[in-house]
Design a protein around this motif. Structure first.
Motif, PDB file in Angstrom:
ATOM      1  N   LEU A 129       0.794  17.619   3.718  1.00 53.76           N
ATOM      2  CA  LEU A 129      -0.160  17.846   2.631  1.00 53.76           C
ATOM      3  C   LEU A 129      -1.590  17.953   3.147  1.00 53.76           C
ATOM      4  N   GLY A 130      -1.896  17.233   4.215  1.00 57.49           N
ATOM      5  CA  GLY A 130      -3.228  17.316   4.804  1.00 57.49           C
ATOM      6  C   GLY A 130      -3.528  18.700   5.342  1.00 57.49           C
ATOM      7  N   MET A 131      -2.510  19.397   5.815  1.00 53.64           N
ATOM      8  CA  MET A 131      -2.702  20.760   6.315  1.00 53.64           C
ATOM      9  C   MET A 131      -2.995  21.730   5.181  1.00 53.64           C
ATOM     10  N   PHE A 132      -2.594  21.356   3.958  1.00 51.40           N
ATOM     11  CA  PHE A 132      -2.868  22.199   2.791  1.00 51.40           C
ATOM     12  C   PHE A 132      -4.144  21.781   2.071  1.00 51.40           C
ATOM     13  N   HIS A 133      -4.802  20.738   2.562  1.00 46.15           N
ATOM     14  CA  HIS A 133      -6.038  20.228   1.961  1.00 46.15           C
ATOM     15  C   HIS A 133      -5.831  19.876   0.486  1.00 46.15           C
ATOM     16  N   SER A 134      -4.800  19.096   0.222  1.00 44.37           N
ATOM     17  CA  SER A 134      -4.519  18.689  -1.149  1.00 44.37           C
ATOM     18  C   SER A 134      -5.499  17.590  -1.571  1.00 44.37           C
ATOM     19  N   ASP A 135      -5.457  17.241  -2.835  1.00 45.36           N
ATOM     20  CA  ASP A 135      -6.332  16.219  -3.398  1.00 45.36           C
ATOM     21  C   ASP A 135      -5.937  14.854  -2.820  1.00 45.36           C
ATOM     22  N   LEU A 136      -6.756  14.344  -1.933  1.00 47.77           N
ATOM     23  CA  LEU A 136      -6.457  13.137  -1.174  1.00 47.77           C
ATOM     24  C   LEU A 136      -6.231  11.924  -2.071  1.00 47.77           C
ATOM     25  N   LEU A 137      -7.181  11.613  -2.917  1.00 53.42           N
ATOM     26  CA  LEU A 137      -7.095  10.404  -3.733  1.00 53.42           C
ATOM     27  C   LEU A 137      -5.921  10.465  -4.705  1.00 53.42           C
ATOM     28  N   LEU A 138      -5.771  11.579  -5.371  1.00 53.48           N
ATOM     29  CA  LEU A 138      -4.670  11.739  -6.312  1.00 53.48           C
ATOM     30  C   LEU A 138      -3.316  11.586  -5.619  1.00 53.48           C
ATOM     31  N   THR A 139      -3.193  12.160  -4.455  1.00 50.34           N
ATOM     32  CA  THR A 139      -1.924  12.118  -3.725  1.00 50.34           C
ATOM     33  C   THR A 139      -1.548  10.698  -3.335  1.00 50.34           C
ATOM     34  N   VAL A 140      -2.462   9.968  -2.710  1.00 41.01           N
ATOM     35  CA  VAL A 140      -2.119   8.623  -2.241  1.00 41.01           C
ATOM     36  C   VAL A 140      -1.904   7.661  -3.401  1.00 41.01           C
ATOM     37  N   ILE A 141      -2.643   7.836  -4.491  1.00 43.00           N
ATOM     38  CA  ILE A 141      -2.424   6.979  -5.661  1.00 43.00           C
ATOM     39  C   ILE A 141      -1.059   7.273  -6.276  1.00 43.00           C
ATOM     40  N   ALA A 142      -0.704   8.554  -6.389  1.00 44.75           N
ATOM     41  CA  ALA A 142       0.612   8.917  -6.946  1.00 44.75           C
ATOM     42  C   ALA A 142       1.731   8.373  -6.064  1.00 44.75           C
ATOM     43  N   PHE A 143       1.599   8.493  -4.744  1.00 51.73           N
ATOM     44  CA  PHE A 143       2.627   7.973  -3.846  1.00 51.73           C
ATOM     45  C   PHE A 143       2.763   6.465  -4.007  1.00 51.73           C
ATOM     46  N   ALA A 144       1.643   5.756  -4.129  1.00 51.56           N
ATOM     47  CA  ALA A 144       1.682   4.296  -4.270  1.00 51.56           C
ATOM     48  C   ALA A 144       2.320   3.889  -5.594  1.00 51.56           C
ATOM     49  N   VAL A 145       1.923   4.536  -6.676  1.00 52.39           N
ATOM     50  CA  VAL A 145       2.460   4.197  -7.995  1.00 52.39           C
ATOM     51  C   VAL A 145       3.963   4.460  -8.043  1.00 52.39           C
ATOM     52  N   PHE A 146       4.371   5.641  -7.605  1.00 53.45           N
ATOM     53  CA  PHE A 146       5.798   5.969  -7.627  1.00 53.45           C
ATOM     54  C   PHE A 146       6.587   5.054  -6.688  1.00 53.45           C
ATOM     55  N   GLY A 147       6.062   4.783  -5.499  1.00 52.37           N
ATOM     56  CA  GLY A 147       6.756   3.902  -4.564  1.00 52.37           C
ATOM     57  C   GLY A 147       6.958   2.511  -5.136  1.00 52.37           C
ATOM     58  N   GLY A 148       5.912   1.964  -5.747  1.00 51.16           N
ATOM     59  CA  GLY A 148       6.011   0.628  -6.341  1.00 51.16           C
ATOM     60  C   GLY A 148       6.951   0.584  -7.526  1.00 51.16           C
ATOM     61  N   ILE A 149       6.825   1.568  -8.425  1.00 47.41           N
ATOM     62  CA  ILE A 149       7.670   1.595  -9.621  1.00 47.41           C
ATOM     63  C   ILE A 149       9.139   1.810  -9.252  1.00 47.41           C
ATOM     64  N   MET A 150       9.392   2.718  -8.326  1.00 51.55           N
ATOM     65  CA  MET A 150      10.793   2.983  -7.957  1.00 51.55           C
ATOM     66  C   MET A 150      11.396   1.803  -7.206  1.00 51.55           C
ATOM     67  N   SER A 151      10.571   1.071  -6.485  1.00 50.69           N
ATOM     68  CA  SER A 151      11.040  -0.142  -5.832  1.00 50.69           C
ATOM     69  C   SER A 151      11.441  -1.186  -6.881  1.00 50.69           C
ATOM     70  N   ILE A 152      10.598  -1.367  -7.886  1.00 50.58           N
ATOM     71  CA  ILE A 152      10.916  -2.303  -8.973  1.00 50.58           C
ATOM     72  C   ILE A 152      12.215  -1.887  -9.662  1.00 50.58           C
TER      73      ILE A 152
END
Length: 186
Positions: A129-152
Motif C-alpha cells: 500500500l505504501g507503494m501506491f501512496h494510500s491514505d496512511l492514517l485511514l489504513t492503519v486505523i482500519a487495520f487496527a480496528v478490524f484486527g482487534g474486532i476480529m480477534s474478539i
C-alpha cells in the motif's frame, strides 16, 4: 462525481484488506478460545493484536513509500506480486500449516508472540500500500480496528462454540489478498 467513487473504492479496498488480515487473528482466536479464555484475557489479547495491526502496517507503509520511490513504475507490479505471494502463503498455510502456532496466551510473552504472529502479514500489505501512496492514517486505523474486532470475535466464538469453525478463516483472507494482488498487477 468520479472523485467520490474513487474515494469509496479506496475505502472499500482498505476495509476488505483489513478484514482479510484480521482473518488470521480470527481463526487463531477461535483456537485459543476453545482452550478456555476469560473476559479480561480476551480484552488484553485483542488490544495487543489491534496495537500490532496498527504499528506493523505503519512500518510497512513507510518502507513501501521508500521502495516505491526507488522502483518508480515497477512498484505497481512489485506490490501486486507481494500481495499475490502473501495471499498464496496464507491459503497454503491454512491447509498445510498445522496447528503449531497456538501459544501460551496466559503469559505476556505468549500474547506478545501471538499478536506479532497475526500482524506480520500487515507489514507486507503495508509495503504494498505504501507503494501506491494510500491514505496512511485511514489504513492503519482500519487495520487496527478490524484486527482487534476480529480477534474478539474469534476468541468469543471459540470460547462459546468450541469447534474448529475458524480453520479456513486464514484461507479466506489469503484469497482476498491474492485477488487484490492480481487486480494490482493487471
Amino acid at each position: 462525481m468520479s472523485v467520490v467513487y474513487e474515494r469509496l473504492g479506496e475505502l472499500l479496498t482498505i476495509a476488505l484488506m483489513a478484514a482479510a488480515l484480521g482473518m488470521d487473528a480470527f481463526s487463531l482466536g477461535i483456537g485459543i478460545g476453545m482452550r478456555g479464555v476469560r473476559s479480561m484475557e480476551i480484552f488484553r489479547i485483542s488490544l495487543l493484536v489491534a496495537l500490532f495491526h496498527f504499528v506493523m502496517p505503519l512500518l510497512g507503509i513507510v518502507a513501501g513509500q521508500y521502495a516505491g520511490e526507488l522502483l518508480g513504475g515497477l512498484s505497481k507490479y512489485v506490490s501486486g506480486s507481494l500481495l499475490v505471494l502473501l495471499g498464496g502463503h496464507m491459503i497454503w498455510n491454512s491447509f498445510f500449516g498445522g496447528n503449531e502456532r497456538i501459544v501460551n496466551y496466559r503469559s505476556f510473552f505468549g500474547v506478545l508472540l501471538f499478536s506479532l504472529s497475526v500482524s506480520v502479514d500487515s507489514f507486507s500489505v503495508g509495503v504494498s500500500l505504501g507503494m501506491f501512496h494510500s491514505d496512511l492514517l485511514l489504513t492503519v486505523i482500519a487495520f487496527a480496528v478490524f484486527g482487534g474486532i476480529m480477534s474478539i470475535m474469534g476468541l468469543l466464538l471459540g470460547r462459546g462454540v468450541g469447534s474448529r469453525l475458524g480453520e479456513y478463516g486464514e484461507a479466506a483472507g489469503g484469497a482476498i489478498l491474492l485477488a487484490f494482488g492480481l487486480i494490482f498487477i493487471f
